[in-house]
Design an enzyme around this catalytic site. Structure first.
Site, PDB file in Angstrom:
ATOM      1  N   CYS A   2      69.803  46.149  68.732  1.00 16.22           N
ATOM      2  CA  CYS A   2      69.720  46.042  70.187  1.00 16.22           C
ATOM      3  C   CYS A   2      68.778  44.943  70.646  1.00 16.22           C
ATOM      4  O   CYS A   2      68.724  44.641  71.828  1.00 16.22           O
ATOM      5  CB  CYS A   2      69.271  47.377  70.779  1.00 16.22           C
ATOM      6  SG  CYS A   2      70.578  48.629  70.788  1.00 16.22           S
ATOM      7  N   GLU A 105      66.333  50.680  68.411  1.00 17.89           N
ATOM      8  CA  GLU A 105      67.685  50.782  68.964  1.00 17.89           C
ATOM      9  C   GLU A 105      67.643  51.747  70.149  1.00 17.89           C
ATOM     10  O   GLU A 105      66.813  52.659  70.192  1.00 17.89           O
ATOM     11  CB  GLU A 105      68.681  51.304  67.925  1.00 17.89           C
ATOM     12  CG  GLU A 105      68.762  50.505  66.635  1.00 17.89           C
ATOM     13  CD  GLU A 105      69.400  49.129  66.794  1.00 17.89           C
ATOM     14  OE1 GLU A 105      69.794  48.780  67.929  1.00 17.89           O
ATOM     15  OE2 GLU A 105      69.489  48.412  65.791  1.00 17.89           O
TER      16      GLU A 105
END
Length: 218
Positions: A2, A105
């Protein structure tokens, strides 16, 4: 990934874990980096090899070729395409390692905001992520177009519950081979395709606001 990671140890901690006997040319300083939530475009410590020396330089996370002005600089490169696609062709031979302490993440669990998770090695050792980039060397000093990307692969095991992609991480021995200029490009491709560390070596923690990092996932 991410797009957040931690690099808080100092360069000498990472060098000790890498166990390379090469003389270090250090342009990153000697203090801990203390980057606990580094975002894309952050300057991060990157290892690369020049001749018989291991170099450590501060390089921007994110890179794009000079002709790709119509898009943001990617921070990651998919291992399935990186060796043969045109986008990263110029830097595929320019291998590097970014040593990190963990990455993050964000997961949609149905709440108002996505839930962050921290992912790290079970033994808390540094994580050596395979990377490629444009960075200072004998031919040029640090420039505005310098940067690096982390090579990513499909997640497997428990980590796939958090995100479908993960960084390709290498053992210290393979990280040394990846950095070695004598390693053929074909061998380098096989390493990142087939010999990345298993996700079973990782553990992940739910990050709760106000409580720091809990001892385990609830």
């Amino acid at each position: 990934m991410c797009g957040r990671l931690s690099q808080y140890d100092g360069i000498h901690d990472f060098v000790a874990a890498l166990s390379m006997s090469n003389a270090l040319v250090n342009h990153t300083g000697n203090l801990p980096f203390e980057r606990y939530n580094a975002a894309p475009s952050t300057q991060l410590a990157l290892f690369h090899q020049e001749g018989q020396h291991l170099h450590a330089d501060m390089v921007r996370w994110g890179w794009r070729p000079h002709w790709a002005k119509d898009r943001a600089a990617p921070i990651n490169a998919r291992v399935e395409k990186v060796a043969h696609g045109p986008f990263f062709r110029a830097i595929w031979p320019r291998r590097a390692i970014i040593a990190i302490n963990n990455w993050f993440e964000w997961v949609d669990e149905g709440g108002a905001k996505k839930q962050p998770y921290l992912i790290r090695r079970r033994d808390l050792a540094p994580i050596f992520c395979a990377a490629i980039g444009q960075y200072p060397n004998a031919e040029h000093s640090l420039g505005e177009h310098d940067g690096f990307v982390i090579i990513t692969a499909d997640s497997a095991g428990g980590v796939v519950d958090i995100h479908d992609r993960r960084p390709v991480t290498l053992s210290p021995d393979l990280a040394q081979e990846w950095l070695n200029l004598a390693t053929p490009k074909e061998r380098a491709e096989q390493m990142v395709l087939l010999q990345g560390e298993p996700t079973g070596d990782c553990q992940f923690f739910c990050v709760r606001a106000g409580n720091g990092l809990p001892p385990g996932r609830p």
